[in-house]
Motif scaffolding. Sequence first.
Motif, PDB file in Angstrom:
ATOM      1  N   VAL A 143       9.026   4.682   6.439  1.00 28.66           N
ATOM      2  CA  VAL A 143       9.709   6.022   5.856  1.00 28.66           C
ATOM      3  C   VAL A 143      11.188   5.590   5.488  1.00 28.66           C
ATOM      4  O   VAL A 143      11.540   6.066   4.203  1.00 28.66           O
ATOM      5  N   TYR A 144      11.872   5.062   6.466  1.00 28.52           N
ATOM      6  CA  TYR A 144      13.123   5.031   6.381  1.00 28.52           C
ATOM      7  C   TYR A 144      13.585   4.335   5.142  1.00 28.52           C
ATOM      8  O   TYR A 144      14.476   4.547   4.307  1.00 28.52           O
ATOM      9  N   LEU A 145      12.675   3.042   4.923  1.00 21.40           N
ATOM     10  CA  LEU A 145      13.288   2.298   3.590  1.00 21.40           C
ATOM     11  C   LEU A 145      12.589   3.109   2.483  1.00 21.40           C
ATOM     12  O   LEU A 145      13.474   2.963   1.176  1.00 21.40           O
ATOM     13  N   GLY A 146      11.640   4.120   2.386  1.00 17.13           N
ATOM     14  CA  GLY A 146      11.469   5.009   1.312  1.00 17.13           C
ATOM     15  C   GLY A 146      12.421   5.744   1.145  1.00 17.13           C
ATOM     16  O   GLY A 146      12.759   6.040   0.159  1.00 17.13           O
ATOM     17  N   LEU A 147      13.176   6.413   2.150  1.00 18.65           N
ATOM     18  CA  LEU A 147      14.243   7.165   1.861  1.00 18.65           C
ATOM     19  C   LEU A 147      15.546   6.356   1.304  1.00 18.65           C
ATOM     20  O   LEU A 147      16.340   6.809   0.428  1.00 18.65           O
TER      21      LEU A 147
ATOM     22  N   GLU B  14       7.382  16.809   2.415  1.00 15.72           N
ATOM     23  CA  GLU B  14       6.685  15.451   2.001  1.00 15.72           C
ATOM     24  C   GLU B  14       7.648  14.252   2.297  1.00 15.72           C
ATOM     25  O   GLU B  14       9.061  14.730   1.790  1.00 15.72           O
ATOM     26  N   TYR B  15       7.292  13.225   2.608  1.00 15.38           N
ATOM     27  CA  TYR B  15       8.282  12.053   2.622  1.00 15.38           C
ATOM     28  C   TYR B  15       8.286  11.377   0.850  1.00 15.38           C
ATOM     29  O   TYR B  15       7.288  11.798   0.460  1.00 15.38           O
ATOM     30  N   PRO B  16       9.554  10.801   0.507  1.00 14.30           N
ATOM     31  CA  PRO B  16       9.244  10.073  -0.724  1.00 14.30           C
ATOM     32  C   PRO B  16       8.308   9.014  -0.421  1.00 14.30           C
ATOM     33  O   PRO B  16       7.913   8.707   0.642  1.00 14.30           O
TER      34      PRO B  16
ATOM     35  N   LEU C 121       0.798  -1.182   0.005  1.00 10.66           N
ATOM     36  CA  LEU C 121      -0.094  -0.049   0.184  1.00 10.66           C
ATOM     37  C   LEU C 121       0.961   1.365   0.186  1.00 10.66           C
ATOM     38  O   LEU C 121       1.323   1.749   1.114  1.00 10.66           O
ATOM     39  N   VAL C 122       1.157   1.765  -1.160  1.00 13.12           N
ATOM     40  CA  VAL C 122       2.161   2.716  -1.524  1.00 13.12           C
ATOM     41  C   VAL C 122       1.634   4.286  -0.917  1.00 13.12           C
ATOM     42  O   VAL C 122       0.652   4.634  -1.469  1.00 13.12           O
ATOM     43  N   TRP C 123       2.191   4.900   0.039  1.00 11.79           N
ATOM     44  CA  TRP C 123       1.812   6.141   0.219  1.00 11.79           C
ATOM     45  C   TRP C 123       2.557   7.194  -0.520  1.00 11.79           C
ATOM     46  O   TRP C 123       3.822   7.104  -0.552  1.00 11.79           O
ATOM     47  N   TRP C 124       1.845   7.975  -1.306  1.00 10.73           N
ATOM     48  CA  TRP C 124       2.502   9.174  -2.366  1.00 10.73           C
ATOM     49  C   TRP C 124       2.102  10.249  -1.585  1.00 10.73           C
ATOM     50  O   TRP C 124       0.986  10.811  -1.187  1.00 10.73           O
ATOM     51  N   HIS C 125       3.220  11.369  -1.701  1.00  9.91           N
ATOM     52  CA  HIS C 125       2.976  12.596  -1.333  1.00  9.91           C
ATOM     53  C   HIS C 125       2.610  12.802   0.144  1.00  9.91           C
ATOM     54  O   HIS C 125       1.788  13.664   0.659  1.00  9.91           O
TER      55      HIS C 125
END
Length: 206
Positions: free
Chosen positions: A145-149, A110-112, A84-88
């Motif tokens: 979030v860390y994995l997104g970064l 915003e987070y990536p 479940l990808v969170w964008w913006h």
Amino acid sequence: MQKQQQERLKQENLQHHDLIQSDFQDSYRNLTIKTMMMLEWLVAHCVKASYIMKVDSDIFVHVYNLVKLLLNPNTAKQNYMSGLVWWHSPVLRNPSNKFYMPEAVIAEPEYPPYPLGMAYVMSLDLPGKILGVSPQIKPLYIEDVYLGLCLTRLGISPIDPPENTMFVVKTTHPLSDCSISKVIAVTTTSISQITSYWKRSKQAKC
């Protein structure tokens, strides 16, 4: 007490061989440490696997639908991460919020993009790549979030699943047979509910 607990863990692992243990406190603020430990273990012990899935303990996983997705020719075999990808997603600046993040850690508003930590799938080439760039990323307790970064540093974007019915974090229970037949991972409210969905998933259809 601690020695007794450790002995019980040892005996349980001797029986089931399904425990991985590391030396840190298992708390919400340490989820990123737990996740990185998991990735290190995967790199060291799961070289023959193609994909891995991380799920929270309150998640029902429809294994048949998961395998069907991963065997789909359109599913990438490398640089693949989905859920479940969170964008913006906005960076929350209110200190009273559970997910407060100061500008000193992340200056962007915003987070990536990142798959929500409730359940995500990745191809097995990614753990090593993520571990490779993680020393360049500021420590962050919000593990998804860390994995997104880390993905952003790698120039990789997570991928939305083919259907928005596959990963569900908020829903009304109990699920219908039709919903169960379409889901891959869904948040539940109890172990008995997970068991019920697992039993129903064998015959559930629209």
